[in-house]
Design an enzyme around this catalytic site. Structure first.
Site, PDB file in Angstrom:
ATOM      1  CB  CYS A 269      -0.969  -0.043   1.180  1.00 30.38           C
ATOM      2  SG  CYS A 269      -2.381   1.068   1.013  1.00 30.38           S
TER       3      CYS A 269
ATOM      4  CG  HIS B 106      -3.079  -3.536   3.674  1.00 33.19           C
ATOM      5  ND1 HIS B 106      -2.150  -3.114   4.609  1.00 33.19           N
ATOM      6  CD2 HIS B 106      -3.557  -2.417   3.089  1.00 33.19           C
ATOM      7  CE1 HIS B 106      -2.086  -1.791   4.608  1.00 33.19           C
ATOM      8  NE2 HIS B 106      -2.931  -1.350   3.684  1.00 33.19           N
TER       9      HIS B 106
ATOM     10  CD  GLU C 226      -0.604  -6.173   5.699  1.00 33.55           C
ATOM     11  OE1 GLU C 226      -0.706  -5.000   6.134  1.00 33.55           O
ATOM     12  OE2 GLU C 226      -0.488  -6.436   4.485  1.00 33.55           O
TER      13      GLU C 226
END
Length: 222
Positions: free
Chosen positions: A100, A199, A201
């Site tokens: 990002c 994102h 993660e």
């Protein structure tokens, strides 16, 4: 002696930082040693094998020729720290994953520009923030992202209101959304870089997203 791959992870310095905790958990699951890098946390004296530049606040517009009076939330100290780590990673030729804001900052360091606010550009896609994979993106067929995810279309999450405009030196656009807004870039001419606008993660339970972290570690030496 700890021989695990040392991965620097930049981000904000808050104690409760979900992006850091999720990223560090993924890296540990894959056998790496995450090193938190913020204005309050340092890497120590050992070199890094790879770098994750995390998401967060907007990048200071002074770094890419943006409108200085625009309504953005910036963190000048973090900008300076992450710019130093990106430049060092490029110098040391270690793999870099930008997430990002991280993808945007890598682009800026390499001379690229940003859309300061993408909301007026939205026609076919919504800009509703979500941690879930609700947005469709199109991946360039012959890109590194297509190879490591084995996908030409991905569903991703979206938490951003800025995005890459002009790619920086030796960066190639490798994914866009339905409004043609850049969603991922990859390095050329030996640059070990992938920058994604979403994102991963928070989506590590999806094989296509875990593949990004596997790529980072596969290219990093022990």
């Amino acid at each position: 002696m700890d021989r695990r791959t040392r991965v620097g992870v930049t981000g904000n310095a808050r104690r409760w930082a979900p992006s850091w905790w999720c990223t560090s958990m993924v890296l540990r699951l894959l056998g790496a040693k995450p090193i938190r890098l913020t204005v309050k946390h340092g890497a120590g004296h050992e070199p890094l094998d790879a770098l994750v530049v995390g998401g967060g606040n907007d990048i200071g517009p002074e770094h890419y020729g943006g409108e200085l009076d625009a309504k953005v939330k910036t963190d000048p100290e973090r900008d300076a720290l992450e710019i130093r780590y990106i430049k060092k990673a490029l110098h040391d030729k270690i793999p870099v994953l930008g997430i990002c804001r991280g993808a945007q900052l890598i682009n800026v360091v390499l001379g690229g520009s940003l859309h300061q606010d993408i909301r007026p550009l939205r026609v076919l896609t919504r800009n509703r923030p979500s941690l879930l994979a609700t947005k469709n993106i199109i991946v360039e067929r012959d890109s590194i992202l297509a190879r490591i995810t084995q996908r030409e279309r991905l569903k991703v999450n979206s938490l951003h209101h800025q995005a890459i405009d002009k790619p920086g030196e030796n960066l190639r656009v490798i994914a866009r959304d339905r409004d043609t807004i850049v969603q991922a870039v990859g390095g050329g001419q030996g640059l070990k870089i992938i920058g994604v606008q979403w994102h991963p993660e928070y989506l590590f339970y999806l094989p296509s997203q875990l593949a990004l972290f596997r790529w980072l570690l596969a290219k990093a030496p022990l």
